[in-house]
Structures are given as structure tokens and as C-alpha cells.
Scaffold this motif. Structure first.
Motif, mmCIF file in Angstrom:
data_model
loop_
_atom_site.group_PDB
_atom_site.id
_atom_site.type_symbol
_atom_site.label_atom_id
_atom_site.label_comp_id
_atom_site.label_asym_id
_atom_site.label_seq_id
_atom_site.Cartn_x
_atom_site.Cartn_y
_atom_site.Cartn_z
ATOM 1 N N ARG A 1 0.815 -1.221 0.000
ATOM 2 C CA ARG A 1 0.000 0.000 0.000
ATOM 3 C C ARG A 1 0.847 1.269 0.000
ATOM 4 O O ARG A 1 0.325 2.364 0.203
ATOM 5 N N HIS A 2 2.113 1.111 -0.247
ATOM 6 C CA HIS A 2 2.991 2.273 -0.322
ATOM 7 C C HIS A 2 2.565 3.147 -1.508
ATOM 8 O O HIS A 2 2.110 2.643 -2.541
ATOM 9 N N PRO A 3 2.703 4.488 -1.396
ATOM 10 C CA PRO A 3 2.312 5.365 -2.515
ATOM 11 C C PRO A 3 3.015 5.044 -3.832
ATOM 12 O O PRO A 3 2.470 5.307 -4.903
ATOM 13 N N LEU A 4 4.193 4.462 -3.767
ATOM 14 C CA LEU A 4 4.924 4.120 -4.991
ATOM 15 C C LEU A 4 4.655 2.694 -5.464
ATOM 16 O O LEU A 4 5.173 2.286 -6.515
ATOM 17 N N ALA A 5 3.835 1.960 -4.720
ATOM 18 C CA ALA A 5 3.696 0.530 -4.997
ATOM 19 C C ALA A 5 3.083 0.257 -6.365
ATOM 20 O O ALA A 5 3.577 -0.606 -7.113
ATOM 21 N N GLU A 6 2.019 0.959 -6.720
ATOM 22 C CA GLU A 6 1.330 0.646 -7.976
ATOM 23 C C GLU A 6 2.219 0.947 -9.177
ATOM 24 O O GLU A 6 2.337 0.130 -10.109
ATOM 25 N N GLU A 7 2.861 2.092 -9.176
ATOM 26 C CA GLU A 7 3.764 2.436 -10.279
ATOM 27 C C GLU A 7 4.926 1.435 -10.368
ATOM 28 O O GLU A 7 5.295 0.986 -11.456
ATOM 29 N N THR A 8 5.475 1.078 -9.211
ATOM 30 C CA THR A 8 6.582 0.118 -9.181
ATOM 31 C C THR A 8 6.126 -1.249 -9.658
ATOM 32 O O THR A 8 6.827 -1.927 -10.415
ATOM 33 N N ARG A 9 4.947 -1.678 -9.227
ATOM 34 C CA ARG A 9 4.413 -2.976 -9.633
ATOM 35 C C ARG A 9 4.246 -3.050 -11.147
ATOM 36 O O ARG A 9 4.613 -4.050 -11.785
ATOM 37 N N GLN A 10 3.731 -2.015 -11.735
ATOM 38 C CA GLN A 10 3.540 -2.011 -13.186
ATOM 39 C C GLN A 10 4.877 -2.103 -13.909
ATOM 40 O O GLN A 10 5.015 -2.840 -14.898
ATOM 41 N N ARG A 11 5.869 -1.358 -13.415
ATOM 42 C CA ARG A 11 7.188 -1.381 -14.052
ATOM 43 C C ARG A 11 7.834 -2.761 -13.945
ATOM 44 O O ARG A 11 8.375 -3.292 -14.929
ATOM 45 N N VAL A 12 7.749 -3.358 -12.777
ATOM 46 C CA VAL A 12 8.361 -4.672 -12.563
ATOM 47 C C VAL A 12 7.638 -5.742 -13.368
ATOM 48 O O VAL A 12 8.272 -6.604 -13.998
ATOM 49 N N ASP A 13 6.311 -5.701 -13.368
ATOM 50 C CA ASP A 13 5.558 -6.698 -14.136
ATOM 51 C C ASP A 13 5.848 -6.577 -15.625
ATOM 52 O O ASP A 13 5.928 -7.586 -16.340
ATOM 53 N N ARG A 14 6.000 -5.352 -16.098
ATOM 54 C CA ARG A 14 6.317 -5.129 -17.508
ATOM 55 C C ARG A 14 7.699 -5.693 -17.842
ATOM 56 O O ARG A 14 7.877 -6.364 -18.860
ATOM 57 N N HIS A 15 8.667 -5.440 -16.965
ATOM 58 C CA HIS A 15 10.020 -5.950 -17.212
ATOM 59 C C HIS A 15 10.023 -7.480 -17.216
ATOM 60 O O HIS A 15 10.626 -8.103 -18.097
ATOM 61 N N ARG A 16 9.340 -8.084 -16.236
ATOM 62 C CA ARG A 16 9.322 -9.541 -16.162
ATOM 63 C C ARG A 16 8.666 -10.146 -17.390
ATOM 64 O O ARG A 16 9.153 -11.155 -17.947
ATOM 65 N N ALA A 17 7.574 -9.571 -17.829
ATOM 66 C CA ALA A 17 6.892 -10.089 -19.011
ATOM 67 C C ALA A 17 7.796 -10.034 -20.238
ATOM 68 O O ALA A 17 7.790 -10.948 -21.068
ATOM 69 N N ARG A 18 8.594 -8.992 -20.340
ATOM 70 C CA ARG A 18 9.487 -8.866 -21.489
ATOM 71 C C ARG A 18 10.574 -9.925 -21.455
ATOM 72 O O ARG A 18 10.853 -10.587 -22.460
ATOM 73 N N TRP A 19 11.216 -10.105 -20.288
ATOM 74 C CA TRP A 19 12.312 -11.065 -20.278
ATOM 75 C C TRP A 19 11.815 -12.500 -20.379
ATOM 76 O O TRP A 19 12.504 -13.358 -20.953
ATOM 77 N N LEU A 20 10.631 -12.781 -19.882
ATOM 78 C CA LEU A 20 10.083 -14.125 -20.076
ATOM 79 C C LEU A 20 9.726 -14.371 -21.539
ATOM 80 O O LEU A 20 9.675 -15.520 -21.982
ATOM 81 N N THR A 21 9.520 -13.286 -22.290
ATOM 82 C CA THR A 21 9.280 -13.424 -23.728
ATOM 83 C C THR A 21 10.590 -13.694 -24.469
ATOM 84 O O THR A 21 10.657 -14.558 -25.337
#
Length: 244
Positions: free
Chosen positions: A208-228
Motif C-alpha cells: 500500500r505504499h504510494p509508490l507501490a502501484e507504479e513500481t508494480r507495473q514497471r516490474v511486471d512489464r520488465h518480467r513479461a518482457r524477459w520471459l518473452t
């Protein structure tokens, strides 16, 4: 509080301790006295070369001030500060060569927009009896259009050659390949997991940190790319000898 980043990485790329040790031993066999590290980051590989060759001095070039600061601290901690320089500047058209050993791992774009141009620059920057370590991406197989659409922005088949073309381009630029090796899947997974690990743990602990949602999106995007690109994009470590 900001998420931690890259504290679990020794190298900024898929490189194991075992391979790094072998590379340093091979690259120091001809006793280089000058080392130039293009796009050095914190300069871990350069510092290991200097530790192995007490007569050598090294210069690392990068545009990331934080990475350079980490490199300077590491050099000081290891008693190498008098022999290692970390310079914040562009490598384009650099006049800091020629050097007996040139390291360019994942940084050929710093020397030009096209791989042939970067390799010609590397030939200019190495002494006639020196060595170049080139760490360069290649396609292990041709990616499908769907895979390309899920990689980095505007990813294209032309972004990388296959391994044979990569080596041929190096030969055309005035080198012979002394040694050819490629990062293993284990090295890739260790690198990409280590790249994200601290931030993933932070997200789990601070949902619930104020930066959590933005950070989550960035990390999920990076992971999806490298798994591709996992198993599709390779990284070659080429030890190159300049042709007389």
C-alpha cells in the motif's frame, strides 16, 4: 522510502562467477598494461582485471553517475583507486584509446548506432597486439512477430544478428575470434531474477505504499518482457584479437 534496486547483482548482465573468472584469466594472459572499459557501469570486470595484473591501469567510461560512484568506492575498498579511473562522459569518438585490453560488454550502442560501426571503433581503440572482450546480443532463433510485440518497445528482427553473422561482422572489422562463448540459461535467469528480486520483496512488504502501484507495473512489464525473450535472445562473449 524508495524500492531498493540491483543490490543482488555483481555484474549488470548474464555473467556467472565461473565465467567471469575464466574471462579474466584469458584476458590477462598477454599482460595488458592499459584497460579501457566502454559503458563500464560499476566496472566490476575491469577491477578484477586490475587486481590480476598489478602493472595495469584502467579507465571506465559511462554516463550513469551512480554506477560510476559505486565503481570508485569498489576501487577504493580493494586498494585499486590509484590505478582505476571512472569518467562520466560519452564514449562516442572517445580519444582514451588505444588500450591493450578493451572491454565492451552490452555497450556497443555507446560507440555507434550500428554494430559494424561499433566494431570498427573497437578496432581503433585496441592496440595491435591487444584484446577486445565484446559482449553482444544475438538471436538464438528468429523471434516471431508476436514475440517481438511483447519485447522492448519497437523490437525488430534487425535489432540483433544471429551468432554466425555477429562473428562474421567482427572478422570484417579487423578481428579474429580467439574465443566464443555464450551466456547460459542459468546465467540469464540469475541475472533477471537478481535484477528484480529486491523490488519484488519490497512490493510484497509494502503493498500500500504510494509508490507501490507504479513500481508494480514497471516490474511486471520488465518480467513479461524477459520471459518473452528467454531462450530467444542470447548474449555472446567474444574474445577478439586484432588482425595485423
Amino acid at each position: 522510502m524508495t524500492p531498493p534496486h540491483r543490490t543482488r547483482l555483481t555484474f549488470h548482465g548474464p555473467l556467472s562467477e565461473t565465467r567471469a573468472d575464466a574471462l579474466v584469466q584469458r584476458l590477462t594472459r598477454h599482460h595488458p598494461t592499459t584497460v579501457l572499459d566502454i559503458g563500464c557501469g560499476p566496472g566490476e570486470l575491469m577491477l578484477r582485471v586490475l587486481a590480476t595484473t598489478p602493472e595495469a591501469t584502467g579507465t571506465g567510461i559511462d554516463l550513469d553517475a551512480d554506477d560510476l560512484a559505486r565503481g570508485r568506492k569498489a576501487a577504493e575498498d580493494r586498494g585499486l583507486a590509484s590505478r582505476a579511473r571512472f569518467v562520466e562522459e560519452s564514449a562516442t569518438g572517445t580519444t582514451r584509446g588505444p588500450a591493450d585490453l578493451v572491454l565492451c560488454v552490452g555497450s556497443s550502442q555507446a560507440l555507434g548506432g550500428r554494430l559494424p560501426d561499433a566494431l570498427k571503433e573497437l578496432r581503433r581503440l585496441v592496440t595491435d597486439h591487444g584484446r577486445v572482450l565484446l559482449g553482444e546480443g544475438f538471436w538464438q532463433r528468429t523471434p516471431t512477430p508476436d514475440e517481438l510485440s511483447r519485447m522492448w518497445p519497437d523490437a525488430a528482427v534487425t535489432d540483433h544478428p544471429d551468432l554466425a553473422t555477429l562473428i562474421g561482422t567482427a572478422i570484417d572489422a579487423g578481428f579474429r575470434p580467439e574465443w566464443t562463448e555464450t551466456a547460459s540459461l542459468d546465467e540469464w535467469e540469475a541475472f533477471e531474477s537478481g535484477y528484480l528480486a529486491d523490488t519484488e520483496v519490497w512490493l510484497a512488504e509494502h503493498p500500500r505504499h504510494p509508490l507501490a502501484e507504479e513500481t508494480r507495473q514497471r516490474v511486471d512489464r520488465h518480467r513479461a518482457r524477459w520471459l518473452t525473450y528467454r531462450g530467444v535472445l542470447g548474449l555472446a562473449y567474444l574474445t577478439l584479437v586484432p588482425t595485423a
